[in-house]
Structures are given as C-alpha cells and as structure tokens.
Design a protein around this motif. Structure first.
Motif, short mmCIF file in Angstrom:
data_model
loop_
_atom_site.label_atom_id
_atom_site.label_comp_id
_atom_site.label_asym_id
_atom_site.label_seq_id
_atom_site.Cartn_x
_atom_site.Cartn_y
_atom_site.Cartn_z
N UNK A 316 0.84 -1.20 0.00
CA UNK A 316 0.00 0.00 0.00
C UNK A 316 0.88 1.25 0.00
N UNK A 317 1.95 1.25 0.74
CA UNK A 317 2.86 2.40 0.77
C UNK A 317 3.41 2.69 -0.62
N UNK A 318 3.81 1.64 -1.34
CA UNK A 318 4.34 1.82 -2.69
C UNK A 318 3.26 2.32 -3.64
N UNK A 319 2.05 1.80 -3.50
CA UNK A 319 0.95 2.22 -4.36
C UNK A 319 0.63 3.70 -4.15
N UNK A 320 0.54 4.13 -2.90
CA UNK A 320 0.25 5.54 -2.60
C UNK A 320 1.36 6.44 -3.12
N UNK A 321 2.59 5.99 -3.02
CA UNK A 321 3.71 6.78 -3.52
C UNK A 321 3.59 7.00 -5.03
N UNK A 322 3.17 5.96 -5.77
CA UNK A 322 3.00 6.10 -7.22
C UNK A 322 1.85 7.05 -7.54
N UNK A 323 0.73 6.90 -6.81
CA UNK A 323 -0.41 7.79 -7.02
C UNK A 323 -0.02 9.25 -6.75
#
Length: 339
Positions: A316-323
């Motif tokens: 989730x941390x990586x996903x939010x960073x991309x968003x």
C-alpha cells in the motif's frame, strides 16, 4: 564488638541469600511485565475498533467500508464501528486519525484524495509520516462517457477534441478530484487541444449537464453511470481498468485502445496512526486479506464494478507513492492549489 569467625560467616551467608532473593524478585517482575505485554499483544483487539471514514454516509467509500468492516468484526470478535467525519476534502477525518493514539483502535479509510491532497494543499494539519499504511482494500474501474451525438468511440471523441472549433469541455465532481486529473491526463495523452474543465459540486449535477449536452465527456464510476448507459442517455466509450469490466463487457479498456499509461482506478485503503505497533498493523493486514477473499463480499463488490485487493502495508505504501507522484505531476503542471 569483635565478631567471631562463625558470626561473620553467618552474616555473609544472610547477605548472599538476600541478594539472591532480590535478584529472583527482579527476574520475576521482568518476566511478569514481559508476559503482560505479550498477552496484551496476543489478545488484540479486546475492545471496539473505530474506523473513521472522512466522507458522508451512503457514498461508495462508505458502502465499501461498511461491507468490509462488518466481516472484519466477525473475524476479530469485536465491534468495528464506522465513524463518518466528512469535511475539507477528507482532511478533517484524516487529521483526527493522524493525532489518535497509536494503539490499533482508531483506523482511517482513505481514497485517491488522500494521495492528491499532498500536492493540492501547501499546508496540511498533518504530515504523511503521521499515518502508517495497513492494507489496500479495493480498486474500482471508471468509465469514460459522453452524450455527444455522433461520438461512438474514443477515436471519435479525440477527433472532436482536436478538430472542433470550440474547446471540448469535460465534467468532474470538483477541482483536483480523481475525475478531473484523469480528464486532464486523457486530453494531454491523446493530443486534444484546448479542453475545458467544468467542475461541479458532485456527480449528480455533473451527470445532469452531461446528459443535456452542456459538457462533452466525463470519467466516473460504472455504478453511477450504469443506469444512464443502459437507458441510452450516455455512451460508454472506454473503461479505465487493466481489463474490460464484467458490467460493460462490450466496452474496451483504454489499455487495449493503446493507452496503458491511462489505466486508472478509484481505490480505497486503510491507514493507522504512525507508531502503531508492527504486530498490530500486520495482524490487521492479515485479517483484512482474509476478509477480502470472501466470496460473498467479492460478489457485493463486483455489483459496483469493484475488485477486492488486500495486500501488505509495504504494498500500500508503494501504491500511494505512485499515485502521489503521477497525480502530483499533473497538479503541478496545472498549478492547482486548494489553499
């Protein structure tokens, strides 16, 4: 008074026994404290959990949260209570959880606005570091729709946007919303010139003007646009997910039309206050993953074109960073600010 050798030896033995007794007491106390801590961790949760949804009751985010948390409550054996705290583009509820005790009993449901707010606001009452990712919950494909006569495909829409005399307008539920940013990305990627964004206070008002041909196109949830598509009031041109939607199997995805960079989802995830013990975060993540595998829940979510995701805190941390990076770049290019 002079002590005899026998008395001196006796006193030394007593001191030694007292020292040993004191050492045993310290060891016992340390063991007891460790055991209490271990037991406290092992029985989490032992009281109700509060889940803050920073949006009004009845919306898609609220519905998804209630369905998921109802099943999580069953698995944890404790009430999981939804607390709607709308306001300030989700900032009010987010700040409340960011400042809550990091004990696993106050959680937050976030959506795309959480990532976008990092770029839309120069001054937030919390920092990104004040919240810890727990798990992604869901992702929801959007649909590109229009009511413009003669526009039956994405190529038709792009052609109208390139060749039309007046700028082609598109609607969204507000400046900086996911639909707004996706509309801007779509126009730039496809070479549509001079598109004009028309923000509304919500999807309902935007849809009314879209159906009435006052605006040219819009991205929104399939569940919201579905009735208008079925009634023939709107034409579905493409969906934004990686694959076609089961609810609109005849509608191509933007990816298959040659725009994989526009594959986009509305999404929801769970955060906890920073410093929440890793054991609690991991337990919540594991239990949510199990909940999201449930057949009944997946069927409910599929009815609104939503997929269960799950995943680890790191994912989730990586996903939010991309968003944050992708939409932040658009926000900076448009020089958008909401404060």
């Amino acid at each position: 008074m002079t002590r005899t050798p026998l008395e001196t030896t006796d006193m030394q033995e007593k001191k030694t026994r007292r020292a040993h007794a004191a050492a045993r007491l310290v060891t016992a106390m340390a063991f007891a404290l460790t055991s209490v801590a271990a037991m406290a961790q092992g029985i989490y949760p032992n009281r109700p959990i509060r889940v803050v949804v920073p949006y009004p009751a009845g919306g898609n985010t609220d519905i998804i949260a209630r369905d998921v948390m109802r099943d999580l409550s069953v698995r944890l054996g404790q009430p999981v209570v939804i607390d709607n705290k709308p306001g300030a583009n989700s900032i009010l509820g987010t700040d409340l959880v960011a400042k809550a005790a990091p004990d696993g009993y106050t959680l937050l449901v976030v959506i795309g606005a959480y990532a976008n707010n990092e770029s839309l606001y120069r001054r937030l009452p919390y920092r990104a570091a004040d919240l810890a990712p727990v798990s992604q919950l869901t992702r929801t494909s959007l649909v590109l729709v229009t009511a413009s006569p003669g526009v039956r495909s994405v190529d038709d829409l792009v052609r109208a946007g390139r060749e039309g005399g007046a700028p082609l307008s598109f609607a969204s539920s507000g400046v900086g919303s996911a639909a707004h940013l996706l509309g801007e990305r779509f126009a730039r990627t496809t070479g549509m010139k001079g598109t004009m964004h028309v923000p509304y206070k919500g999807t309902a008002d935007a849809t009314t003007d879209l159906v009435s041909h006052r605006v040219g196109f819009m991205f929104d949830a399939i569940s919201a646009m579905g009735p208008h598509i079925r009634q023939g009031k709107l034409t579905a041109l493409a969906v934004t997910g990686q694959e076609r939607s089961p609810l609109l199997p005849q509608v191509p995805s933007l990816k298959e039309l040659g725009h994989p960079e526009l594959a986009t989802y509305a999404w929801a995830g769970v955060m906890a206050p920073a410093q929440t013990p890793a054991a609690i975060v991991d337990k919540l993540s594991t239990e949510l993953a199990a909940v999201l595998k449930g057949a009944e829940l997946r069927t409910k979510l599929a009815a609104i074109s939503t997929e269960a995701v799950g995943g680890t805190p790191a994912e989730l941390a990586a996903f939010i960073a991309r968003e944050t990076q992708v939409n932040g770049e658009v926000i900076r290019q448009l020089n958008l600010s909401l404060d």
